[in-house]
Design a protein around this motif. Structure first.
Motif, PDB file in Angstrom:
ATOM      1  N   SER A 259      38.070  34.334  41.893  1.00  0.00           N
ATOM      2  CA  SER A 259      39.428  34.820  42.161  1.00  0.00           C
ATOM      3  C   SER A 259      40.373  33.734  42.639  1.00  0.00           C
ATOM      4  CB  SER A 259      39.387  35.946  43.202  1.00  0.00           C
ATOM      5  OG  SER A 259      38.883  35.467  44.440  1.00  0.00           O
ATOM      6  N   GLY A 260      39.849  32.608  43.128  1.00  0.00           N
ATOM      7  CA  GLY A 260      40.708  31.551  43.635  1.00  0.00           C
ATOM      8  C   GLY A 260      41.688  31.060  42.594  1.00  0.00           C
ATOM      9  N   SER A 261      42.959  30.930  42.988  1.00  0.00           N
ATOM     10  CA  SER A 261      44.027  30.515  42.068  1.00  0.00           C
ATOM     11  C   SER A 261      44.048  31.382  40.813  1.00  0.00           C
ATOM     12  CB  SER A 261      43.864  29.036  41.690  1.00  0.00           C
ATOM     13  OG  SER A 261      43.950  28.219  42.834  1.00  0.00           O
ATOM     14  N   ALA A 262      43.733  32.661  40.988  1.00  0.00           N
ATOM     15  CA  ALA A 262      43.710  33.640  39.894  1.00  0.00           C
ATOM     16  C   ALA A 262      42.795  33.211  38.757  1.00  0.00           C
ATOM     17  CB  ALA A 262      45.119  33.910  39.378  1.00  0.00           C
ATOM     18  N   GLY A 263      41.710  32.523  39.106  1.00  0.00           N
ATOM     19  CA  GLY A 263      40.728  32.133  38.094  1.00  0.00           C
ATOM     20  C   GLY A 263      41.219  31.109  37.098  1.00  0.00           C
ATOM     21  N   GLN A 264      42.347  30.473  37.396  1.00  0.00           N
ATOM     22  CA  GLN A 264      42.951  29.524  36.458  1.00  0.00           C
ATOM     23  C   GLN A 264      42.498  28.094  36.769  1.00  0.00           C
ATOM     24  OE1 GLN A 264      47.274  31.445  35.663  1.00  0.00           O
ATOM     25  NE2 GLN A 264      46.718  31.205  37.801  1.00  0.00           N
ATOM     26  N   LEU A 265      41.190  27.926  36.862  1.00  0.00           N
ATOM     27  CA  LEU A 265      40.608  26.629  37.177  1.00  0.00           C
ATOM     28  C   LEU A 265      39.596  26.264  36.097  1.00  0.00           C
ATOM     29  CD1 LEU A 265      39.934  27.132  41.004  1.00  0.00           C
ATOM     30  CD2 LEU A 265      41.920  26.058  39.932  1.00  0.00           C
ATOM     31  N   CYS A 266      39.578  25.001  35.720  1.00  0.00           N
ATOM     32  CA  CYS A 266      38.652  24.560  34.679  1.00  0.00           C
ATOM     33  C   CYS A 266      37.206  24.643  35.123  1.00  0.00           C
ATOM     34  CB  CYS A 266      38.982  23.130  34.265  1.00  0.00           C
ATOM     35  SG  CYS A 266      39.018  21.954  35.644  1.00  0.00           S
ATOM     36  N   THR A 267      36.972  24.787  36.417  1.00  0.00           N
ATOM     37  CA  THR A 267      35.603  24.852  36.937  1.00  0.00           C
ATOM     38  C   THR A 267      35.187  26.255  37.359  1.00  0.00           C
ATOM     39  OG1 THR A 267      36.506  24.180  39.080  1.00  0.00           O
ATOM     40  CG2 THR A 267      35.519  22.449  37.705  1.00  0.00           C
ATOM     41  N   ALA A 286      30.399  45.753  46.118  1.00  0.00           N
ATOM     42  CA  ALA A 286      30.742  46.073  47.510  1.00  0.00           C
ATOM     43  C   ALA A 286      31.686  45.041  48.108  1.00  0.00           C
ATOM     44  CB  ALA A 286      29.467  46.163  48.344  1.00  0.00           C
ATOM     45  N   ALA A 287      31.541  43.768  47.700  1.00  0.00           N
ATOM     46  CA  ALA A 287      32.369  42.699  48.261  1.00  0.00           C
ATOM     47  C   ALA A 287      33.742  42.618  47.616  1.00  0.00           C
ATOM     48  CB  ALA A 287      31.655  41.357  48.100  1.00  0.00           C
ATOM     49  N   GLY A 288      33.933  43.339  46.492  1.00  0.00           N
ATOM     50  CA  GLY A 288      35.183  43.193  45.740  1.00  0.00           C
ATOM     51  C   GLY A 288      36.173  44.307  45.928  1.00  0.00           C
ATOM     52  N   ASN A 289      36.048  45.056  47.015  1.00  0.00           N
ATOM     53  CA  ASN A 289      36.921  46.219  47.196  1.00  0.00           C
ATOM     54  C   ASN A 289      38.384  45.863  47.415  1.00  0.00           C
ATOM     55  OD1 ASN A 289      34.921  48.151  46.892  1.00  0.00           O
ATOM     56  ND2 ASN A 289      34.285  48.011  49.038  1.00  0.00           N
ATOM     57  N   ASP A 290      38.640  44.787  48.152  1.00  0.00           N
ATOM     58  CA  ASP A 290      40.010  44.523  48.601  1.00  0.00           C
ATOM     59  C   ASP A 290      40.555  43.194  48.070  1.00  0.00           C
ATOM     60  OD1 ASP A 290      40.080  46.878  50.212  1.00  0.00           O
ATOM     61  OD2 ASP A 290      38.835  45.835  51.688  1.00  0.00           O
ATOM     62  N   LEU A 291      40.194  42.808  46.870  1.00  0.00           N
ATOM     63  CA  LEU A 291      40.692  41.542  46.326  1.00  0.00           C
ATOM     64  C   LEU A 291      42.164  41.701  45.941  1.00  0.00           C
ATOM     65  CD1 LEU A 291      37.663  40.558  44.081  1.00  0.00           C
ATOM     66  CD2 LEU A 291      38.326  39.529  46.265  1.00  0.00           C
ATOM     67  N   PRO A 292      43.035  40.847  46.439  1.00  0.00           N
ATOM     68  CA  PRO A 292      44.469  41.001  46.157  1.00  0.00           C
ATOM     69  C   PRO A 292      44.822  40.544  44.746  1.00  0.00           C
ATOM     70  CG  PRO A 292      44.091  39.007  47.429  1.00  0.00           C
ATOM     71  CD  PRO A 292      42.751  39.694  47.326  1.00  0.00           C
ATOM     72  N   GLU A 293      45.943  41.052  44.229  1.00  0.00           N
ATOM     73  CA  GLU A 293      46.406  40.582  42.933  1.00  0.00           C
ATOM     74  C   GLU A 293      47.106  39.243  43.105  1.00  0.00           C
ATOM     75  OE1 GLU A 293      49.166  43.242  41.082  1.00  0.00           O
ATOM     76  OE2 GLU A 293      50.764  42.807  42.499  1.00  0.00           O
ATOM     77  N   HIS A 294      47.146  38.484  42.028  1.00  0.00           N
ATOM     78  CA  HIS A 294      47.705  37.139  42.069  1.00  0.00           C
ATOM     79  C   HIS A 294      48.479  36.934  40.778  1.00  0.00           C
ATOM     80  CE1 HIS A 294      48.104  32.832  42.427  1.00  0.00           C
ATOM     81  NE2 HIS A 294      47.336  32.760  43.485  1.00  0.00           N
ATOM     82  N   ARG A 295      49.656  36.316  40.879  1.00  0.00           N
ATOM     83  CA  ARG A 295      50.444  36.036  39.679  1.00  0.00           C
ATOM     84  C   ARG A 295      49.806  34.899  38.892  1.00  0.00           C
ATOM     85  NH1 ARG A 295      56.088  33.010  39.364  1.00  0.00           N
ATOM     86  NH2 ARG A 295      54.968  31.700  37.852  1.00  0.00           N
ATOM     87  N   LEU A 296      49.728  35.070  37.584  1.00  0.00           N
ATOM     88  CA  LEU A 296      49.256  33.994  36.731  1.00  0.00           C
ATOM     89  C   LEU A 296      50.376  32.980  36.519  1.00  0.00           C
ATOM     90  CD1 LEU A 296      47.190  36.106  34.180  1.00  0.00           C
ATOM     91  CD2 LEU A 296      46.359  34.818  36.135  1.00  0.00           C
ATOM     92  N   LEU A 297      50.019  31.833  35.958  1.00  0.00           N
ATOM     93  CA  LEU A 297      50.948  30.701  35.929  1.00  0.00           C
ATOM     94  C   LEU A 297      52.231  30.987  35.155  1.00  0.00           C
ATOM     95  CD1 LEU A 297      48.306  27.914  35.377  1.00  0.00           C
ATOM     96  CD2 LEU A 297      49.806  28.112  37.377  1.00  0.00           C
ATOM     97  N   GLY A 298      52.101  31.731  34.068  1.00  0.00           N
ATOM     98  CA  GLY A 298      53.283  32.019  33.266  1.00  0.00           C
ATOM     99  C   GLY A 298      53.017  33.136  32.291  1.00  0.00           C
ATOM    100  N   PRO A 299      54.071  33.677  31.651  1.00  0.00           N
ATOM    101  CA  PRO A 299      53.901  34.819  30.737  1.00  0.00           C
ATOM    102  C   PRO A 299      52.938  34.551  29.589  1.00  0.00           C
ATOM    103  CG  PRO A 299      56.212  34.566  31.335  1.00  0.00           C
ATOM    104  CD  PRO A 299      55.498  33.365  31.890  1.00  0.00           C
TER     105      PRO A 299
END
Length: 506
Positions: A259-267, A286-299
């Protein structure tokens, strides 16, 4: 005289870079080091204004971007230290030897020299660390090559602001005019890459664009080196014992990495191979109940992710562990929450064509593997090359105290054939900026798997070897002189030693 087909604006850029190349190559490493540190200091000094622009253009968080500025500055300073040490020059001296075993040997001295002007195509997902002053740019400047940066269209205002910081710092440091330029536009970048005065190229981005640029570089009348960091799905293997030992810890680390950086990482870990019937799925849910939404880099990236996500969810046998989702606002910006899915190994095999491609965003696939499966054989079955491969072991497995140690050793050996970095009990996101780092891998992770874009070895991408035979001292580069004014490491082969070569192995 070089015949140019560039526009007047681009011609001015390329001709200035070409004119600056000899003077920049001749600068003392210590002077380039001071200039690079000046750039790093200026970048950190402008951090607050640059981060404000970056937040608006990319949707990344202030904390992420502030940390990225620091990482970028640290990387610049690391290259300055590498310049001071001089190991990157790989200086080698073979003294003249009239009694050489194959006949008289001349004095031969070899060192690495700058290639000349280089164009670097910026990345979208790291607006600092892989952009205007990122790792490729730092390595190019450290090597003594004039730098032309093609700005990424996803953060044009930030690119201009960062370039202004760089130009001012380099000028203040006394570097030659013309060593740094910024251009905008895909056509401008391609036109410069094709120009005969450009001696190398670098790129971070998609496989399709990277391959296009690499082919252009290779098809020039005089082909040039091109380093592209492209696609990677970074497979992870987790043993049953590791899950029994610390399932909750693994689940939390995995979700943070995805989820870090909305998954927009090459690693980002795109695929995780887990034992069939394990309870890791439940721990992840169980650990993924409250993961916040994140804007992606662009449309455009958001739309591509939405399409990729739909294709994965529609594949036979794929079932959600964390459903996640994506919504589009009135500006067509995409806002995503992480999606985690699971699939059996058989269904994964049946739908490899639909599943194995990278999903650039917060999505990852758990592949459930039956007991007795040859894990080492899975890598070549599904993947050509990746930046990273990860293995999670129990404490006993890590100590080599279990019956499956040979199987795990075979898995690690298989990973080394297809990735650039093998991790144990950690997560691939987070690339340490340190001399020994390897950030590269076999195609399609990169276009050149003998290189890296992070770590001090990255400098050598923009250098080439030259040997001097029987050269008078006045005509030798400083790194090859007997008095060694730079104090660099010199690998010396003295006269007489050829007669003993191989003797210790008889």
């Amino acid at each position: 005289m070089v015949e140019s087909t560039l526009s007047p604006e681009l011609e001015a850029v390329v001709s200035a870079a070409a004119a600056a190349a000899p003077a920049f190559a001749a600068t003392a490493p210590e002077d380039r080091a001071r200039a690079i540190v000046c750039v790093a200091d200026a970048l950190e000094g402008a951090s607050s204004q640059l981060v404000e622009i970056a937040m608006r253009e990319t949707g990344l968080t202030e904390a992420r971007l502030t940390g990225e500025v620091k990482r970028t500055a640290v990387q610049l300073r690391l290259f300055a230290e590498a310049l001071s040490a001089g190991d990157y020059l790989d200086a080698r001296i073979d003294h003249a030897d009239p009694a050489f075993v194959l006949g008289p040997r001349p004095d031969i001295r070899r060192v690495l020299l700058p290639l000349g002007p280089v164009i670097n195509f910026s990345a979208s997902n790291f607006p600092f660390a892989f952009s205007v002053l990122g790792g490729d740019s730092a390595a190019i400047l450290a090597a003594g090559c004039p730098l032309i940066v093609k700005a990424h269209s996803g953060h044009p205002e930030l690119s201009d602001a960062t370039a202004a910081v760089a130009r001012e710092a380099l000028a203040k440091s006394g570097m030659p005019d013309g060593v740094f330029h910024l251009v905008h536009g895909q056509q401008a970048g391609v036109a410069i890459l094709k120009d005969a005065r450009i001696k190398a190229g670098s790129f971070t981005g998609s496989i399709a664009v990277g391959r296009l640029l690499a082919d252009i570089a290779a098809s020039r009348p005089a082909p040039i080196p091109f380093f592209g960091e492209l696609g990677s799905v970074n497979p992870v293997f987790i043993t049953a014992d590791a899950i029994s030992e610390r399932a909750d810890e693994i689940a939390a680390g995995y979700l943070t990495s995805v989820s870090g950086s909305a998954g927009q990482l090459c690693t980002k870990p795109g695929f995780v191979f887990i034992p069939e019937g394990s309870h890791l799925n439940e721990a992840i849910a169980a650990a993924g109940n409250d993961l916040p939404e994140h804007r992606l880099l662009g449309p455009r990236i958001a739309q591509s992710f939405a399409e990729r996500r739909d294709a994965i969810l529609a594949s036979p046998g794929v079932r959600p562990v964390i459903a996640g989702g994506i919504r589009f606002d009135e500006q067509q910006q995409g806002w995503a929450t992480p999606t985690i899915v699971a699939v059996s190994l058989d269904d994964f095999r049946a739908s490899t064509h639909a599943l194995v491609e990278e999903a650039f965003g917060p999505l990852s696939i758990l592949v459930e593997v039956p007991a007795g499966t040859d894990l080492a054989a899975l890598m070549p079955e599904f993947y050509e090359g990746n930046l990273t491969g990860t293995v999670h072991l129990s404490a006993a497995e890590g100590a080599g105290d279990t019956e499956n140690v040979a199987e795990l050793q075979a898995l690690v050996a298989a990973l080394t054939q297809q990735v650039g970095r093998v991790l144990f009990n950690g997560w691939s996101t987070g690339v340490a900026v340190t001399p020994a780092q390897q950030h590269g891998g076999p195609w399609p992770a990169t276009t050149n798997d003998s290189s890296t874009s992070v770590g001090t070895a990255a400098i050598t991408r923009f250098l080439r070897p030259v040997a001097y035979q029987n050269a008078p001292a006045a005509f030798l580069p400083a790194a090859l002189r007997d008095d060694n004014p730079l104090g660099v490491a010199q690998a010396i082969s003295p006269a007489g030693e050829s007669h003993s070569w191989g003797a210790s192995f008889r």
